[in-house]
Design a protein around this motif. Structure first.
Motif: not given
Length: 115
Positions: A108-112
């Motif tokens: 999720q962090r990478i996507e954000a």
């Protein structure tokens, strides 16, 4: 160590004891598997199966994270026990390596980041 790729990154699944003796294998495996900074912009370390980390193992993690940072890749981890998380903070490893509770949170962090 087992490596698997995802779009823009790679997960290194580590297991067993993480000591200085693991350094050569990890670095060689990373250099062989990855195009850090080119195709691989994210390095994620799965530490859920790591039983023990000594000072040599900490140095290995620091080296991996710094290698990533030098080429512009971001380094993440999960599966870190509260004991090791405290040690990571004490030795400054968290300056190079972001700690998350699980793989889902890392992704999720990478996507954000939207990089």
């Amino acid at each position: 160590m087992h490596a698997r790729k995802f779009p823009g990154g790679m997960v290194l699944e580590l297991s067993g004891d993480l000591t200085k003796s693991a350094e050569a294998k990890l670095i060689a495996g990373l250099e062989q598997e990855a195009e850090l900074g080119r195709g691989i912009r994210f390095l994620a370390l799965d530490l859920t199966k790591v039983d023990y980390i000594n000072s040599g193992g900490m140095a290995v993690l620091i080296r991996l994270a710094r290698m990533s940072g030098k080429v512009g890749a971001h380094t993440f981890s999960w599966g870190v026990t509260s004991h090791y998380e405290k040690l990571f903070r004490m030795v400054g490893l968290t300056e190079y390596l972001m700690i998350y509770p699980n793989e889902f949170a890392v992704m999720q962090r990478i996507e954000a980041l939207n990089l």
